[in-house]
Design an enzyme around this catalytic site. Sequence first.
Site, PDB file in Angstrom:
ATOM      1  N   ARG A 131       2.121   0.573  10.235  1.00 59.72           N
ATOM      2  CA  ARG A 131       1.757   1.085   8.914  1.00 59.72           C
ATOM      3  C   ARG A 131       2.946   0.982   7.962  1.00 59.72           C
ATOM      4  O   ARG A 131       3.710   1.920   7.802  1.00 59.72           O
ATOM      5  CB  ARG A 131       1.288   2.543   9.045  1.00 59.72           C
ATOM      6  CG  ARG A 131       0.528   3.081   7.825  1.00 59.72           C
ATOM      7  CD  ARG A 131      -0.061   4.459   8.099  1.00 59.72           C
ATOM      8  NE  ARG A 131      -1.017   4.425   9.194  1.00 59.72           N
ATOM      9  CZ  ARG A 131      -2.307   4.097   9.054  1.00 59.72           C
ATOM     10  NH1 ARG A 131      -2.785   3.814   7.872  1.00 59.72           N
ATOM     11  NH2 ARG A 131      -3.112   4.080  10.095  1.00 59.72           N
ATOM     12  N   ARG A 150       0.869  -6.589  12.295  1.00 59.75           N
ATOM     13  CA  ARG A 150       0.270  -5.993  13.492  1.00 59.75           C
ATOM     14  C   ARG A 150       0.136  -7.029  14.613  1.00 59.75           C
ATOM     15  O   ARG A 150       0.227  -6.697  15.795  1.00 59.75           O
ATOM     16  CB  ARG A 150      -1.094  -5.377  13.157  1.00 59.75           C
ATOM     17  CG  ARG A 150      -0.928  -4.116  12.320  1.00 59.75           C
ATOM     18  CD  ARG A 150      -2.240  -3.377  12.086  1.00 59.75           C
ATOM     19  NE  ARG A 150      -1.983  -2.179  11.271  1.00 59.75           N
ATOM     20  CZ  ARG A 150      -2.905  -1.289  10.944  1.00 59.75           C
ATOM     21  NH1 ARG A 150      -4.157  -1.437  11.364  1.00 59.75           N
ATOM     22  NH2 ARG A 150      -2.600  -0.237  10.213  1.00 59.75           N
ATOM     23  N   SER A 167     -10.451  -6.369   9.786  1.00 56.88           N
ATOM     24  CA  SER A 167     -11.639  -5.668   9.344  1.00 56.88           C
ATOM     25  C   SER A 167     -12.462  -6.681   8.563  1.00 56.88           C
ATOM     26  O   SER A 167     -11.993  -7.237   7.582  1.00 56.88           O
ATOM     27  CB  SER A 167     -11.205  -4.504   8.455  1.00 56.88           C
ATOM     28  OG  SER A 167     -12.281  -3.635   8.219  1.00 56.88           O
ATOM     29  N   GLU A 216      -6.565  -1.333  15.238  1.00 56.69           N
ATOM     30  CA  GLU A 216      -7.179  -2.249  14.272  1.00 56.69           C
ATOM     31  C   GLU A 216      -6.203  -3.350  13.850  1.00 56.69           C
ATOM     32  O   GLU A 216      -5.054  -3.084  13.510  1.00 56.69           O
ATOM     33  CB  GLU A 216      -7.621  -1.459  13.037  1.00 56.69           C
ATOM     34  CG  GLU A 216      -8.209  -2.349  11.954  1.00 56.69           C
ATOM     35  CD  GLU A 216      -8.460  -1.609  10.649  1.00 56.69           C
ATOM     36  OE1 GLU A 216      -8.583  -0.360  10.670  1.00 56.69           O
ATOM     37  OE2 GLU A 216      -8.537  -2.281   9.600  1.00 56.69           O
ATOM     38  N   ARG A 219       0.835  -1.197   0.000  1.00 60.00           N
ATOM     39  CA  ARG A 219       0.000   0.000   0.000  1.00 60.00           C
ATOM     40  C   ARG A 219       0.873   1.251   0.000  1.00 60.00           C
ATOM     41  O   ARG A 219       1.867   1.316   0.716  1.00 60.00           O
ATOM     42  CB  ARG A 219      -0.920   0.002   1.235  1.00 60.00           C
ATOM     43  CG  ARG A 219      -1.848  -1.189   1.222  1.00 60.00           C
ATOM     44  CD  ARG A 219      -2.873  -1.164   2.317  1.00 60.00           C
ATOM     45  NE  ARG A 219      -3.670  -2.394   2.234  1.00 60.00           N
ATOM     46  CZ  ARG A 219      -4.635  -2.713   3.097  1.00 60.00           C
ATOM     47  NH1 ARG A 219      -4.926  -1.893   4.094  1.00 60.00           N
ATOM     48  NH2 ARG A 219      -5.297  -3.829   2.941  1.00 60.00           N
TER      49      ARG A 219
END
Length: 428
Positions: free
Chosen positions: A277, A393, A352, A349, A262
């Site tokens: 991130r 994560r 999801s 988070e 990303r």
Amino acid sequence: MLDVRTLRDNYEEMKGRLSTRGGDLSVLDRFPEIDEKRRQLIQETETLKARRNEVSQEIAQKKKNKENADAIIKEMREVGDKIKALDESLRSVEEELETLMLSVPNLPHESVPVGKDEDENVEIRQVGERPTFTFEPKPHWEIGTALGILDFERAAKVTGSRFVFYKGLGARLERALISFMMDLHADQHGYQEVLPPYLVNRTSMTGTGQLPKFEEDAFKIREEDYFLSPTAEVPVTNYHREEILDDSDLPIAYCAYSTNFRSEAGSAGRDTRGLIRQHQFNKVELVHFVKPEDSYETLEKLTNHAENVLKKLGLSYRVITLCTGDLGFTAAKTYDLEVWLPSYDTFREISSCSNCEDYQARRASIRFRRDPNSKKKPEFVHTLNGSGLAVGRTMAAILENYQQADGSVLIPEVLRPYMGGIEKIEAK
RNA sequence: GGAGAAGUACCCAAGUUGGCUGAAGGGGCUCCCCUGCUAAGGGAGUAGACGGUUUACCCCGUGCGAGGGUUCGAAUCCCUCCUUCUCCGCCA
């Protein structure tokens, strides 16, 4: 993509529901006009085409009988020109309609709380005990760097910011996590394992909704019209693109490990440290194709499957329902799982889980036939996807939650078989 | 990367002087007949999909890998692209 017919028939109501997402909906203003124009052009051009087909037969007859057909050929030449002109207008109108429809997000499900942004998300439940420390818990990047299992500095040298080297038992732990998650889903949750391509084409990115609106979020290959996949949801959902599945094929459940990429455009300055991130990270993704009437039950199951990973790893987490304003573009309803990170003193988070209903299925044309003998049209499936889990994560959560006073990190019980029996990562 | 071949309906497969082929034929599948059952045999049916219109049916349009072009009219002619296969080269 929303159904054009439904949108036409319930325009004001749907517009109202879409507006709870909070985005700019002005594109929709043009819809009734474009939609009307399109249908009008279709009628006009098709009337002419029907006539052309008819007269073509006549011409063939006359030619066969050696009669003169110059007059009608001349007339048809004009009809042909008209058709060409009308088709051209139609093409541009359809393109406009397509562009418009592709930029309209999914309709939030009625059970989704209406809210402006993430502050209005609703917590469903908290699960697990948070660890207590007799010392000041460190952030995972300090723990990992000190143990020599994470190397951000050299990654920055070799590539750039937001990249990392995993090393030694760190690399081993990442690999253990992937295997553990995949085994759990494949062996105990009934998923079929998939290892997808990491590069996907533009059509696939459009099918799952990353394009055309969010092109700046993806990495693009220079020579080809390929994108580095931002999530296995893209290749795995598109696996069945433009297919009509049999009733007996459903439900389908895939679990896929992949590395995701990303660009994090617009995230400059956020989470600049650590694993949270990254431009590149590993993720185990769960993807479902189900009949429409089953999708909400499946969303609960899917969420439970992701939760199971956290439970088995002994990590504390909570489940929240995203409110309308925080909902992703393609989702009708989303549960986020947030894991406890001691150094942040908050939940972050880690998964999801979304029901996209028929929104992606319509974009990607994924359908199924309820009754093979019936003349009824195929119906769109519902697609769902969820992380089970984001591996980087998870690594961060383990380092932080299992850190010891001496700087070492305990390995959660379930991972030890994957770590060659090692119970603890210590500084050398 | 180089050279060649091919892409037609669920599958196989005809179809290049452009117009009675929107698609022959075979297999498969569905139904019927025959047969005590099965096998064999006989007969009939079989684009799917999308769009417009419609309560629905009918009807109309699109459609022969995809997209353009030529033409009154294209599976058939021209251009571009994609995919598959074979051979050569290179390579984890």
